[in-house]
Structures are given as structure tokens and as C-alpha cells.
Scaffold this active site. Structure first.
Site, PDB file in Angstrom:
ATOM      1  N   SER A  30       0.861  -1.189   0.000  1.00  0.00           N
ATOM      2  CA  SER A  30       0.000   0.000   0.000  1.00  0.00           C
ATOM      3  C   SER A  30       0.890   1.229   0.000  1.00  0.00           C
ATOM      4  CB  SER A  30      -0.943  -0.058   1.197  1.00  0.00           C
ATOM      5  OG  SER A  30      -1.857   0.996   1.154  1.00  0.00           O
TER       6      SER A  30
ATOM      7  N   HIS B 294      -2.839  -1.405  -3.072  1.00  0.00           N
ATOM      8  CA  HIS B 294      -3.913  -0.412  -2.901  1.00  0.00           C
ATOM      9  C   HIS B 294      -3.743   0.693  -3.937  1.00  0.00           C
ATOM     10  CE1 HIS B 294      -4.626  -1.611   1.573  1.00  0.00           C
ATOM     11  NE2 HIS B 294      -5.103  -2.489   0.709  1.00  0.00           N
TER      12      HIS B 294
ATOM     13  N   ASP C 121      -4.498  -4.246   6.205  1.00  0.00           N
ATOM     14  CA  ASP C 121      -4.856  -5.167   5.134  1.00  0.00           C
ATOM     15  C   ASP C 121      -3.626  -6.010   4.801  1.00  0.00           C
ATOM     16  OD1 ASP C 121      -6.400  -6.365   3.210  1.00  0.00           O
ATOM     17  OD2 ASP C 121      -6.117  -4.778   1.721  1.00  0.00           O
TER      18      ASP C 121
END
Lengths: 197, 273
Positions: free
Chosen positions: A18, A45, A138
């Protein structure tokens, strides 16, 4: 001589990242050994409503062109894949991809946990999971699925991460086999490649 | 989250097929697994507990279907798709037919059919088009009929509408009531909402355009193939089929009866009976 204790039984590599992971991914892809045999599946992401630009940016320096797979597209040996914008990316038992527009998970679509989890289910102990820099949790559960099913887990060295939340979250919930800097991950890929030559 | 195996999934889908005649046996495994796990978690049930509940409480099947099917959608999702609809596809249909029919297959909570109604209204042809919107989930069909959406979803819908470059403002079409956006019901006057199961149901009409975006991604290739046959049967020759931007027909037997009209937006045209 190797610190990684590798063999040639692995079937796929899955990478999550991310905030702060882009540079690392670009570097890894740009130094990928020629003819690297395993598919590399990436859930990173990204902006939900921007369909274009990201895969092109990743492909610029990559040894292999990065593809955003269509639903049910078969995985190819040595293919490098990126979860498309606003879809979750999974792997099915027949070795093809599937996409989904399910609810966001961890505020994300694509969600790293979903890609990692489905890869763990399909590839079991033949999977290597790598989690890079990021600002939320995540991917932590996904890494746990990988470990629980016998796969290998690697996170980016937190001190090197722009944001260390993501690798640290994974380290808190499961056993991580290797904590590596990006340059060491590149060495890891080279080492892994040799097992198949 | 409890880990369930493919044997459990088969047990559940076989049971539902036998008892309720819904066929999830050819759904894509990974998403079907997540949906079932989600229900088990939500309802605090085991696999056997779920089957027991479905056996003893027949009304639970509706709630089960509503949770199982994925009902995440947006108005004007992929604005570039809707611009192509307005600028190329609908005008192409109008060249040959002043009146025509559109089917939204798997319409979920109705955002896409409402987007289409707004598009047609802005083109001044809403009265000339008969729309059919179908789903297997009756709970979600009720939500679609109500044309009422949570205000927190409207921010995204508005953004998409702006990128679609609509004629006015999305606020022209709804009023805010009790924290919900309630759309003008006139938009849905020509929409026929009905329950229809893409898997077991038959073709029921002929259309000039079918939209089925991000529905077949939940099916395996066998089922995608079967459903494409039904769409083929339900389209007039030279009718259009639109699927999701990351879906593809090329793995299907019937793909050669279609040509690609727009590869970026995944719009196909039936060219062979």
C-alpha cells in the site's frame, strides 16, 4: 550458502502493498531474473476510480509487462499480474483468476487479504507471500492464511518502509519467515530463480 | 473466520438446489466461499447449523439469498462506459428502431437501471424505451423499485455523474427524505422489475440491448457459457451486450457469434443467430 533454504516446489508468488510500496515494487520488477518461472500476483492499494495509468507505470521498468487480468483469465508461467482498480482479485482452483465487486475489505478494493487468502487456499504450501510498506492492516490476515497453510511469508523490513503499519501488523498475527529489505527481496528472487534452472 | 472446504460448499449448494431450486453449484469458488463464510459469521452458524436453519425456517432462504449475492453497485459506474452508451450505442440502435427494449440482467439494487433511465431522459427518449430489470433476490428487487439510496452513497454517484458529463445535476432527479435520496418515480415508469434467475430461468423476451455488468464474474466458466447462450437467444440480431470492463467473452463457445464493438468498455454485438 543460501540464507533462504529454497527449493523448486513453489507455484506462485503473491505480493501485497500500500502506501510507500510503489518504489519497492518497481525496483523488484525491474530486477526480476530473466525468465523467472513463477507467476507473480500483486494486490496493491490504488485509487478506486482510476482505471488507467497504474499498470503502465509499473510496466515501464519491469522486465515483464504487468497485466491486469480479465475475469477467468488463466495464470501463465512467469506472468506478472496486478489486481485491477475497484475489483478484488482471486485465484480459482483451475489456475485462473476471478474478479469480484464484493464490499470493500479493510476499506480497500482490491483488498490484499482477499488476494492472499485465495492464493493460500489454492497453492497451499507452494506459495510465497510478500507484504510491503503500507498504512493499514490489510494483508496481515492474508499472511496468516498463507502461513497456516504451510506457505512462506516475507515482509519488508519495517525500518525501511515509508509506513511500517502493514508489515508490523502481519508480524503481530503470524510467523514471518523472512524480514527483508527490498534489495534482499531482489536477491531472494534471484536465489529462487536458480532453483528452477 | 471459520475455514470451510470445498466439500462444505458442495454440500450447501447441493442442499439449496434440492430444497429451494436455486443453483449455486457452478458459482466461482473463491467468491462463493467468501459469501458463505460471511453468512456463517454474521449468523454465528456452522455449516451444519446453516443447513439446519434452512431446513427448519423456509423464510430464511430470502435473507440467505440477499446476503449471498453481491449487491455492491454504483450509479454511472465507469462513467466512460455511460458516455459510450449515450454517444454511440443508443444512437446506433435509434438509427433502426424508434422504440426498443433493454434488459438489465442481475440489476441488484437498481443503480444501473436508474442511470440508464436518466441517460434516456436526457436524450429525450425515455418514453420510447421499455426496460426490464431482473434479479433472483426479491429483497433487492424491492430496494430497486423504491429508488431510494443512502445519502452516503450519493457522493460517489454524484462524482460518477459529473464524470459522465450529464446534462444537469444528479440532484435534479431526487429529493432528500429522512437521510435518504429518493429518486423521482417517473424515471422508473417504463421499468418492468421482475424476479428472474439467470441460471435456471429461460429467455423471456427479445432485446436490443442487454446490460449484465459484473454479474457473470460470480460464475464459473461453464455457467458463463450457459448464460451467454441465454443472452444470445434473448438478443435480436445486431443487438448489443454490455459486460463489466474486466470481463471477457473469449473463453465462451458462443463468443464467435458476437463481435467486439468497444473493447475498452466490453460492448459486444450479436452478428450470428
Amino acid at each position: 550458502m543460501s540464507m533462504f533454504n529454497l527449493n523448486n516446489s513453489y507455484k506462485a508468488v503473491v505480493i501485497g502493498g500500500s502506501a510507500g510500496s510503489f518504489q519497492g515494487v518497481v525496483k523488484i520488477l525491474s530486477q526480476l531474473p530473466k525468465g523467472f518461472p513463477l507467476p507473480i500476483i500483486m494486490a496493491l492499494h490504488r485509487l478506486k476510480h482510476v482505471r488507467h495509468g497504474f499498470v503502465e507505470a509499473l510496466s515501464l521498468k519491469s522486465v515483464v509487462q504487468v497485466v491486469e487480468p480479465d475475469d477467468k483469465e488463466p495464470l501463465k508461467k512467469g506472468g506478472v499480474y496486478l489486481a485491477p482498480a475497484n475489483y478484488h482479485l482471486s485465484v480459482e482452483l483451475g489456475n485462473n483468476f476471478s474478479l469480484s465487486t464484493e464490499e470493500m475489505m479493510n476499506n480497500s478494493r482490491p483488498a490484499i487479504d482477499i488476494t492472499l487468502g485465495s492464493c493460500a487456499y489454492v497453492f497451499k504450501d507452494k506459495l510465497i507471500g510478500i507484504l510491503l510498506s503500507g498504512a493499514n492492516k490489510d494483508g496481515a490476515l492474508g499472511m496468516k492464511y498463507i502461513k497456516d497453510r504451510g506457505g512462506m511469508t516475507i515482509v519488508q523490513e519495517p525500518s525501511e518502509c515509508m509506513i511500517e503499519t502493514m508489515p508490523k501488523a502481519a508480524m503481530a498475527v503470524t510467523q514471518i519467515d523472512h524480514v527483508l529489505k527490498v534489495d534482499q527481496i531482489i536477491e531472494f528472487f534471484k536465489e529462487l530463480d536458480k532453483q528452477y534452472k | 473466520m471459520q475455514d470451510i472446504d470445498i466439500v462444505d460448499l458442495k454440500k450447501i449448494s447441493e442442499f439449496i438446489f434440492q430444497k429451494y431450486q436455486y443453483d449455486f453449484r457452478n458459482y466461482a469458488m473463491s467468491s462463493f466461499k467468501r459469501r458463505v463464510q460471511r453468512i456463517l459469521e454474521l449468523k454465528k452458524l456452522t455449516v451444519d447449523g446453516l443447513i439446519k436453519k434452512l431446513t427448519e425456517t423456509p423464510s430464511f432462504i430470502n435473507e440467505f439469498l440477499d446476503e449471498l449475492t453481491v449487491n455492491v453497485t454504483e450509479m454511472f459506474r465507469d462513467p466512460s462506459f455511460w458516455r459510450i452508451m449515450r454517444e454511440e450505442i443508443i444512437p446506433a440502435i435509434l438509427l433502426n428502431h424508434k422504440q426498443f427494449k433493454i434488459w438489465h440482467a442481475g440489476c441488484s439494487s437498481g443503480e444501473e437501471v436508474l442511470s440508464m433511465s436518466i441517460l434516456l431522459k436526457e436524450m429525450g427518449i425515455l418514453d420510447s424505451v421499455q426496460l426490464y430489470a431482473t434479479d433472483l433476490d426479491t429483497t433487492i428487487l424491492e430496494r430497486a423499485r423504491s429508488a431510494t439510496y443512502s445519502l452516503k452513497n450519493m457522493e460517489l454517484n454524484e462524482k460518477n455523474y459529473i464524470r459522465f458529463q450529464g446534462a444537469g445535476s444528479l440532484t435534479d432527479y431526487y429529493k432528500v427524505e429522512n437521510g435518504y435520496a429518493v429518486f423521482n418515480k417517473d424515471l422508473l415508469a417504463n421499468v418492468n422489475f421482475r424476479k428472474h434467475d439467470l441460471v435456471l430461468g429461460e429467455a423471456f423476451n427479445k432485446f436490443d440491448l442487454i446490460l449484465c455488468r459484473n454479474v457473470m464474474i460470480y460464475f464459473n466458466q461453464t455457467l458463463q457459457n450457459d448464460v451467454l447462450k441465454k443472452f444470445h437467444e434473448s438478443l435480436f440480431k445486431y443487438g448489443y451486450l454490455a459486460i463489466g470492463s474486466k470481463e471477457s467473452l473469449i473463453w465462451c463457445d458462443y463468443a464467435n457469434r458476437f463481435i467486439v464493438v468497444n473493447n475498452e468498455e466490453k460492448i459486444y454485438k450479436k452478428i450470428k443467430d
